[in-house]
Design a protein around this motif. Structure first.
Motif, mmCIF file in Angstrom:
data_model
loop_
_atom_site.group_PDB
_atom_site.id
_atom_site.type_symbol
_atom_site.label_atom_id
_atom_site.label_comp_id
_atom_site.label_asym_id
_atom_site.label_seq_id
_atom_site.Cartn_x
_atom_site.Cartn_y
_atom_site.Cartn_z
ATOM 1 N N UNK A 44 16.213 -9.762 10.272
ATOM 2 C CA UNK A 44 14.997 -10.654 10.912
ATOM 3 C C UNK A 44 13.605 -9.838 10.493
ATOM 4 N N UNK A 45 13.487 -8.519 10.845
ATOM 5 C CA UNK A 45 12.319 -7.972 10.271
ATOM 6 C C UNK A 45 11.986 -8.027 9.110
ATOM 7 N N UNK A 46 13.036 -7.925 8.080
ATOM 8 C CA UNK A 46 12.631 -8.196 6.906
ATOM 9 C C UNK A 46 12.532 -9.265 6.229
ATOM 10 N N UNK A 47 13.005 -10.284 6.895
ATOM 11 C CA UNK A 47 12.658 -11.931 6.364
ATOM 12 C C UNK A 47 11.172 -12.183 7.204
ATOM 13 N N UNK A 48 10.830 -11.723 8.478
ATOM 14 C CA UNK A 48 9.524 -12.330 8.842
ATOM 15 C C UNK A 48 8.199 -11.378 8.494
ATOM 16 N N UNK A 49 8.324 -10.217 8.675
ATOM 17 C CA UNK A 49 7.131 -9.104 8.275
ATOM 18 C C UNK A 49 7.000 -9.059 6.627
ATOM 19 N N UNK A 50 5.992 -9.715 6.431
ATOM 20 C CA UNK A 50 5.714 -9.502 4.857
ATOM 21 C C UNK A 50 4.447 -10.451 4.694
ATOM 22 N N UNK A 51 4.894 -11.531 4.081
ATOM 23 C CA UNK A 51 3.605 -12.528 3.479
ATOM 24 C C UNK A 51 2.711 -12.980 4.706
ATOM 25 N N UNK A 52 3.341 -12.931 5.820
ATOM 26 C CA UNK A 52 2.452 -13.375 6.938
ATOM 27 C C UNK A 52 1.217 -12.346 7.289
ATOM 28 N N UNK A 53 1.508 -11.027 7.056
ATOM 29 C CA UNK A 53 0.524 -10.043 7.531
ATOM 30 C C UNK A 53 -0.637 -9.834 6.911
ATOM 31 N N UNK A 54 -0.434 -10.320 5.287
ATOM 32 C CA UNK A 54 -1.464 -10.453 4.300
ATOM 33 C C UNK A 54 -2.653 -11.265 4.817
ATOM 34 N N UNK A 55 -2.204 -12.618 5.228
ATOM 35 C CA UNK A 55 -3.393 -13.550 5.513
ATOM 36 C C UNK A 55 -3.938 -13.220 7.111
ATOM 37 N N UNK A 291 -2.339 -0.260 -7.244
ATOM 38 C CA UNK A 291 -0.904 -0.260 -8.048
ATOM 39 C C UNK A 291 0.287 0.062 -6.954
ATOM 40 N N UNK A 292 -0.029 1.076 -6.384
ATOM 41 C CA UNK A 292 1.235 1.239 -5.279
ATOM 42 C C UNK A 292 1.406 0.346 -4.289
ATOM 43 N N UNK A 293 0.178 -0.106 -3.721
ATOM 44 C CA UNK A 293 0.407 -1.207 -2.442
ATOM 45 C C UNK A 293 0.841 -2.553 -3.179
ATOM 46 N N UNK A 294 0.627 -2.853 -4.272
ATOM 47 C CA UNK A 294 1.222 -4.358 -4.778
ATOM 48 C C UNK A 294 2.739 -3.959 -5.384
ATOM 49 N N UNK A 295 2.933 -2.627 -5.780
ATOM 50 C CA UNK A 295 4.282 -2.320 -6.052
ATOM 51 C C UNK A 295 5.077 -2.455 -4.825
ATOM 52 N N UNK A 296 4.678 -2.130 -3.711
ATOM 53 C CA UNK A 296 5.349 -2.168 -2.447
ATOM 54 C C UNK A 296 5.543 -3.717 -2.064
ATOM 55 N N UNK A 297 4.598 -4.630 -2.309
ATOM 56 C CA UNK A 297 4.673 -5.770 -1.735
ATOM 57 C C UNK A 297 5.485 -6.576 -3.167
#
Length: 304
Positions: A44-55, A291-297
């Motif tokens: 659930x965390x992997x599914x929710x926490x991601x793209x939403x935090x960026x904006x 580079x590192x931050x976007x690699x993680x994304x």
């Protein structure tokens, strides 16, 4: 014992529903129940926490403290309540693996087709969103190369084929831990880059002065999207060893996501005020951190 339609209508509603439920037992080809509630929480965390935090910080700038923070809390509660409802339905209809399976007992075959294909189309379109996000991350990783987004998108689509070979969510749950660590690393890099920021200010309790209906709606829907994930809860529950522990997974995962959302968006808005960027990545300067931050994304998006 068979009953005529007239006799069926005379039965109490609770008894009719009970008999329907007994008809929908867990199918023989259903996924093996072997996931613990911790595995489900990671999913659930992997599914929710991601793209939403960026904006999310940019959405908070548009909505202000008075609307932004309450909206995050409200949609967090709504997300939890919807998860509880799905869990209850999953316990009643043990054969349900998709929302179409839930719609069929009450709405028939038409209900099944509409619910099933609505869910599948949504998931396909969401995958398209993650391809776009991952391709943008690849472009920012290689910002000193002239890499256009269509080419980056094709590269990402080819990479997506690798995790797509995993056939059950139990295996993916271990990759979800890597996804969580990557998004935490991305956030830490952003916070480190923001720590040296001076100026900003101008936060407000009210909606920003330059907000129109379109930007207000977009910011509000951005918060709604940040808590999306309910469309796959049934699949998560179907692989749980003890489905009744789904509540534990839901509380841990949504509590973690809500805390991260509020802390990161509030801190960014407090530092930058009305200068808060629409995308969190913009607080990172060009160089190794970018580079590192976007690699993680990128890793997080491929897992999704």
């Amino acid at each position: 014992m068979l009953r005529s339609p007239e006799e069926e209508t005379l039965l109490p509603q609770s008894k009719r529903v009970g008999e329907k439920i007994r008809k929908y037992k867990r199918p023989e080809k259903a996924p093996i129940r072997r996931s613990l509630w911790v595995n489900t929480a990671l999913l659930i965390i992997g599914d929710i926490l991601g793209a939403g935090i960026i904006e999310l910080p940019g959405n908070l700038r548009v909505l202000g403290w008075g609307v932004g923070i309450p909206s995050i809390v409200i949609f967090l509660i709504v997300s939890y309540y919807l998860g509880v409802l799905v869990s209850r339905l999953a316990s009643m209809f043990s054969s349900a693996l998709t929302f179409g399976d839930l719609a069929e007992p009450s709405c028939g075959r038409i209900g099944y087709v509409m619910a099933h294909w609505s869910q599948q189309i949504y998931l396909v379109l969401t995958c398209g969103l993650y391809v776009l996000l991952a391709s943008k991350s690849l472009q920012l990783m290689l910002y000193d190369y002239d890499l256009c987004q269509p080419v980056a998108g094709l590269i990402i689509a080819a990479i997506f084929l690798i995790p797509a070979q995993l056939r059950n969510l139990h295996e993916i749950s271990f990759i979800a831990l890597l996804s969580f660590l990557c998004i935490v690393g991305y956030i830490l890099i952003c916070l480190h880059e923001m720590s040296g920021h001076e100026g900003g200010g101008g936060t407000t309790m009210n909606i920003a002065d330059d907000t129109d209906f379109a930007s207000f709606s977009s910011a509000l829907m951005g918060i709604v999207f940040a808590f999306s994930g309910i469309e796959v809860y049934l699949e998560f529950i179907a692989e749980m060893k003890d489905p009744e522990n789904f509540y534990k997974a839901l509380r841990l995962s949504l509590g973690t996501v809500g805390l991260v959302y509020i802390c990161v968006s509030s801190y960014t808005y407090w530092l930058f005020g009305q200068d808060t960027p629409p995308v969190l990545t913009k607080v990172i300067k060009e160089g190794t951190p970018l580079r590192v931050a976007n690699g993680m994304l990128l890793v997080r998006s491929v897992r999704a």
